[in-house]
Write an enzyme that holds these catalytic residues in place. Structure first.
Site, PDB file in Angstrom:
ATOM      1  N   GLU A  78      -3.816  75.900  44.394  1.00 58.42           N
ATOM      2  CA  GLU A  78      -4.500  76.301  43.228  1.00 58.42           C
ATOM      3  C   GLU A  78      -3.637  77.053  42.588  1.00 58.42           C
ATOM      4  O   GLU A  78      -3.020  78.029  42.852  1.00 58.42           O
ATOM      5  CB  GLU A  78      -5.760  77.089  43.766  1.00 58.42           C
ATOM      6  CG  GLU A  78      -6.441  76.505  44.719  1.00 58.42           C
ATOM      7  CD  GLU A  78      -7.321  75.318  43.960  1.00 58.42           C
ATOM      8  OE1 GLU A  78      -7.405  75.397  42.836  1.00 58.42           O
ATOM      9  OE2 GLU A  78      -7.975  74.583  44.854  1.00 58.42           O
ATOM     10  N   ARG A  88     -23.209  77.232  44.892  1.00 59.56           N
ATOM     11  CA  ARG A  88     -24.148  76.243  45.124  1.00 59.56           C
ATOM     12  C   ARG A  88     -24.854  76.212  46.449  1.00 59.56           C
ATOM     13  O   ARG A  88     -25.757  75.537  46.249  1.00 59.56           O
ATOM     14  CB  ARG A  88     -23.017  74.897  45.196  1.00 59.56           C
ATOM     15  CG  ARG A  88     -23.744  73.509  45.267  1.00 59.56           C
ATOM     16  CD  ARG A  88     -22.701  72.445  45.330  1.00 59.56           C
ATOM     17  NE  ARG A  88     -21.495  72.768  46.133  1.00 59.56           N
ATOM     18  CZ  ARG A  88     -21.524  72.243  47.661  1.00 59.56           C
ATOM     19  NH1 ARG A  88     -22.543  71.870  48.188  1.00 59.56           N
ATOM     20  NH2 ARG A  88     -20.595  72.599  48.315  1.00 59.56           N
ATOM     21  N   CYS A 141     -13.904  80.983  48.124  1.00 62.13           N
ATOM     22  CA  CYS A 141     -12.364  80.687  48.001  1.00 62.13           C
ATOM     23  C   CYS A 141     -11.989  81.077  46.614  1.00 62.13           C
ATOM     24  O   CYS A 141     -10.848  81.725  46.651  1.00 62.13           O
ATOM     25  CB  CYS A 141     -12.080  79.128  48.190  1.00 62.13           C
ATOM     26  SG  CYS A 141     -12.248  78.764  50.073  1.00 62.13           S
ATOM     27  N   HIS A 165      -6.335  74.824  49.162  1.00 64.94           N
ATOM     28  CA  HIS A 165      -7.559  74.107  49.597  1.00 64.94           C
ATOM     29  C   HIS A 165      -7.053  72.826  50.398  1.00 64.94           C
ATOM     30  O   HIS A 165      -6.239  72.201  49.878  1.00 64.94           O
ATOM     31  CB  HIS A 165      -8.346  73.676  48.457  1.00 64.94           C
ATOM     32  CG  HIS A 165      -9.580  74.713  48.176  1.00 64.94           C
ATOM     33  ND1 HIS A 165      -9.879  75.325  47.135  1.00 64.94           N
ATOM     34  CD2 HIS A 165     -10.490  75.289  49.122  1.00 64.94           C
ATOM     35  CE1 HIS A 165     -10.779  76.089  47.102  1.00 64.94           C
ATOM     36  NE2 HIS A 165     -11.230  75.873  48.232  1.00 64.94           N
TER      37      HIS A 165
HETATM   38  N1  PCA Z   1     -14.216  77.070  51.535  1.00 63.69           N
HETATM   39  C1  PCA Z   1     -14.907  77.600  50.694  1.00 63.69           C
HETATM   40  C2  PCA Z   1     -15.270  79.066  51.200  1.00 63.69           C
HETATM   41  C3  PCA Z   1     -14.770  79.059  52.603  1.00 63.69           C
HETATM   42  C4  PCA Z   1     -13.778  77.833  52.961  1.00 63.69           C
HETATM   43  O1  PCA Z   1     -13.140  77.692  53.631  1.00 63.69           O
HETATM   44  C5  PCA Z   1     -14.655  77.388  49.215  1.00 63.69           C
HETATM   45  O2  PCA Z   1     -14.054  76.495  48.972  1.00 63.69           O
HETATM   46  O3  PCA Z   1     -15.010  78.141  48.413  1.00 63.69           O
END
Ligand code: PCA
Length: 213
Positions: A78, A88, A141, A165
């Site tokens: 990111e 959501r 996240c 991610h």
């Molecule tokens: N993914 C979520 C929050 C915790 C995770 O592993 C997100 O993309 O916000």
């Protein structure tokens, strides 16, 4: 060099979260980097506090937070965390903030300070699908990426921070149907590459954004 790498616990009805599984598989040393790990709760109210405590304990040079992004095809490093919480679904405390800032009166966004382009290039050279992502969403996240960079801003010593991610594991995708997935070993390899590249590129750690294209 020391790195703190965090994953999240399962959320949204999933039984596992590949981020905490991958973090649990990391060796204690990657190249010259000593690796410390922590698992954060998927909670708007508590994740930043747990992260802050882990940073205080580890005193890392590099912090990489990792989270699941079901439906994404690549390892997504990111670029930016935004000052928005807009959920959501409910988090693990049952909270679902809508259009609430992460930090009241904070800046609109913080850039990650890992060398994101160099990391992505190296992951691709290693045969892993990886991209720079320009949105971490608006769930926990993104909250933790913004909170991480806000914590780092207030540290007496420089630290690099960023967020990865990751896709579903094959076993998660098989339950959904039609969703992309990635093997846990490949996710772990991607994290190791990010740590190695970040540790080798400390030259601009003091600059405003600290990013290397
Ligand atoms: N993914 C979520 C929050 C915790 C995770 O592993 C997100 O993309 O916000």
């Amino acid at each position: 060099m020391r790195a703190l790498v965090t994953g999240f616990d399962p959320f949204g009805g999933d039984e596992v979260n590949p981020s905490s599984l991958a973090v649990g598989r990391l060796p204690s040393v990657v190249g010259d980097v000593e690796v410390m790990t922590a698992v954060l709760p998927t909670s708007y109210a508590n994740s930043a506090r747990v992260l802050m405590a882990a940073i205080d304990e580890a005193r890392p040079d590099i912090v990489l937070c990792v989270g699941q992004a079901g439906g994404r095809t690549d390892l997504c490093l990111e670029r930016v965390g935004i000052n928005v919480q807009d959920a959501r679904i409910r988090d693990n405390d049952g909270n679902q903030p809508i259009d609430v800032p992460v930090v009241a009166n904070g800046p609109a966004a913080y850039f990650a300070t890992l060398p994101i382009k160099a990391c992505v290039a190296e992951m691709r050279r290693a045969g892993l699908p990886a991209v720079v992502s320009n949105t971490a969403g608006t769930f926990v996240c993104n909250h933790i990426l913004y909170a991480l960079m806000d914590i780092i801003r207030q540290q007496p010593t420089p630290m690099r921070g960023g967020f990865l991610h990751i896709p579903y594991l094959p076993e998660q995708a098989s339950r959904v149907g039609g969703a992309p997935s990635m093997a846990l070993d490949d996710i772990v390899r991607g994290i190791e590459i990010i740590l190695a590249v970040s540790a080798s590129r400390t030259d601009d750690i003091h600059t405003a954004e600290g990013r290397i294209s």
